[in-house]
Design a protein around this motif. Structure first.
Motif, short mmCIF file in Angstrom:
data_model
loop_
_atom_site.label_atom_id
_atom_site.label_comp_id
_atom_site.label_asym_id
_atom_site.label_seq_id
_atom_site.Cartn_x
_atom_site.Cartn_y
_atom_site.Cartn_z
N ARG A 28 48.95 37.58 46.51
CA ARG A 28 48.48 38.85 47.94
C ARG A 28 47.46 39.93 48.27
NH1 ARG A 28 53.56 38.47 45.61
NH2 ARG A 28 53.39 40.45 45.06
N GLN A 29 47.13 40.23 46.72
CA GLN A 29 45.99 41.35 47.16
C GLN A 29 44.99 40.77 47.68
OE1 GLN A 29 45.99 44.16 43.29
NE2 GLN A 29 43.51 45.08 44.34
N TYR A 30 44.31 39.88 47.32
CA TYR A 30 43.33 39.00 47.47
C TYR A 30 43.01 37.20 48.43
CZ TYR A 30 41.94 41.78 43.43
OH TYR A 30 40.95 42.39 42.44
N SER A 31 44.38 37.79 49.34
CA SER A 31 44.41 36.71 49.69
C SER A 31 43.30 36.28 50.96
CB SER A 31 45.37 36.51 50.85
OG SER A 31 45.49 37.41 51.88
N ASP A 32 42.74 37.58 51.03
CA ASP A 32 41.57 36.65 51.77
C ASP A 32 40.34 37.21 51.27
OD1 ASP A 32 41.75 39.42 51.78
OD2 ASP A 32 41.14 39.80 53.53
N ASN A 33 40.23 36.98 50.20
CA ASN A 33 38.90 37.22 49.75
C ASN A 33 39.18 36.23 48.51
OD1 ASN A 33 36.71 37.74 47.93
ND2 ASN A 33 36.32 40.40 48.88
#
Length: 107
Positions: A28-33
Protein backbone atom coordinates in the motif's frame (compact mmCIF):
# COMPACT_ATOMS: atom_id res chain seq x y z
CA UNK A 1 -3.53 -35.94 13.07
CA UNK A 2 -0.74 -34.11 14.83
CA UNK A 3 -1.63 -31.07 16.84
CA UNK A 4 0.35 -27.96 17.58
CA UNK A 5 0.76 -26.92 21.16
CA UNK A 6 -0.76 -23.59 22.06
CA UNK A 7 2.69 -21.99 21.99
CA UNK A 8 3.49 -23.50 18.57
CA UNK A 9 0.16 -22.34 17.14
CA UNK A 10 0.76 -18.84 18.49
CA UNK A 11 4.29 -18.77 17.05
CA UNK A 12 3.10 -19.86 13.59
CA UNK A 13 0.14 -17.47 13.62
CA UNK A 14 2.22 -14.54 14.89
CA UNK A 15 4.87 -15.02 12.20
CA UNK A 16 2.26 -15.37 9.45
CA UNK A 17 0.43 -12.29 10.70
CA UNK A 18 3.62 -10.19 10.80
CA UNK A 19 4.61 -11.31 7.32
CA UNK A 20 1.23 -10.79 5.66
CA UNK A 21 0.52 -7.47 7.37
CA UNK A 22 4.06 -6.26 6.67
CA UNK A 23 3.85 -7.15 2.99
CA UNK A 24 0.41 -5.56 2.74
CA UNK A 25 1.68 -2.35 4.35
CA UNK A 26 4.62 -2.18 1.96
CA UNK A 27 2.35 -2.81 -1.02
CA UNK A 28 0.00 0.00 0.00
CA UNK A 29 2.71 2.47 0.95
CA UNK A 30 4.80 1.96 -2.19
CA UNK A 31 2.12 0.94 -4.69
CA UNK A 32 3.19 3.65 -7.12
CA UNK A 33 6.95 3.54 -6.58
CA UNK A 34 8.56 0.25 -7.59
CA UNK A 35 12.07 1.39 -6.76
CA UNK A 36 11.16 2.28 -3.18
CA UNK A 37 9.11 -0.93 -2.88
CA UNK A 38 12.11 -2.99 -3.97
CA UNK A 39 14.32 -1.30 -1.38
CA UNK A 40 11.66 -1.69 1.31
CA UNK A 41 11.34 -5.40 0.54
CA UNK A 42 15.11 -5.74 0.70
CA UNK A 43 15.10 -4.01 4.08
CA UNK A 44 12.26 -6.24 5.32
CA UNK A 45 13.77 -9.58 4.30
CA UNK A 46 16.60 -9.54 6.79
CA UNK A 47 18.41 -12.64 8.04
CA UNK A 48 16.31 -12.33 11.23
CA UNK A 49 13.06 -12.65 9.24
CA UNK A 50 14.40 -15.56 7.20
CA UNK A 51 15.57 -17.31 10.40
CA UNK A 52 12.16 -16.82 12.00
CA UNK A 53 10.50 -18.30 8.90
CA UNK A 54 12.88 -21.26 9.05
CA UNK A 55 12.06 -21.84 12.71
CA UNK A 56 8.31 -21.87 12.03
CA UNK A 57 8.80 -24.14 9.03
CA UNK A 58 10.93 -26.51 11.08
CA UNK A 59 8.37 -26.60 13.87
CA UNK A 60 5.57 -27.45 11.43
CA UNK A 61 7.72 -29.87 9.45
CA UNK A 62 8.60 -31.84 12.58
CA UNK A 63 4.91 -32.54 13.14
CA UNK A 64 4.93 -34.68 9.99
CA UNK A 65 8.53 -35.80 9.82
CA UNK A 66 8.99 -39.48 10.51
CA UNK A 67 11.87 -41.82 10.03
CA UNK A 68 12.05 -43.30 6.58
CA UNK A 69 11.27 -47.00 6.88
CA UNK A 70 13.08 -49.59 4.83
CA UNK A 71 11.68 -49.63 1.29
CA UNK A 72 10.15 -46.13 1.55
CA UNK A 73 11.53 -43.30 -0.50
CA UNK A 74 10.54 -40.33 1.64
CA UNK A 75 9.01 -39.41 4.95
CA UNK A 76 5.45 -38.18 5.48
CA UNK A 77 6.39 -34.49 5.32
CA UNK A 78 8.10 -34.98 1.98
CA UNK A 79 5.07 -36.83 0.66
CA UNK A 80 2.71 -34.06 1.77
CA UNK A 81 4.81 -31.44 -0.02
CA UNK A 82 5.86 -33.37 -3.11
CA UNK A 83 3.53 -31.44 -5.45
CA UNK A 84 4.10 -28.05 -3.91
CA UNK A 85 4.68 -25.38 -6.55
CA UNK A 86 7.65 -23.39 -5.27
CA UNK A 87 8.07 -19.76 -6.20
CA UNK A 88 10.99 -19.27 -8.55
CA UNK A 89 12.80 -16.00 -9.01
CA UNK A 90 12.36 -14.47 -12.44
CA UNK A 91 15.13 -14.79 -14.96
CA UNK A 92 16.92 -11.57 -15.85
CA UNK A 93 14.89 -11.43 -19.08
CA UNK A 94 11.58 -11.91 -17.22
CA UNK A 95 12.56 -9.30 -14.67
CA UNK A 96 13.46 -6.79 -17.38
CA UNK A 97 10.11 -7.39 -19.10
CA UNK A 98 8.25 -7.01 -15.79
CA UNK A 99 10.13 -3.78 -15.02
CA UNK A 100 9.39 -2.41 -18.47
CA UNK A 101 5.67 -3.19 -18.17
CA UNK A 102 5.48 -1.61 -14.70
CA UNK A 103 7.24 1.52 -15.92
CA UNK A 104 4.71 1.85 -18.73
CA UNK A 105 1.86 1.65 -16.19
CA UNK A 106 3.51 4.23 -13.93
CA UNK A 107 4.58 6.50 -16.76
Amino acid sequence: MRELTEEEAYQALAFTEKLVVGLGSLGRQYSDNDDDLAWALLAMFTPKLVNEAAQVRGMLYRKYSTEVREGEESDEADQLLENLAYWKPPTPKQLARFRQNRQKKQG
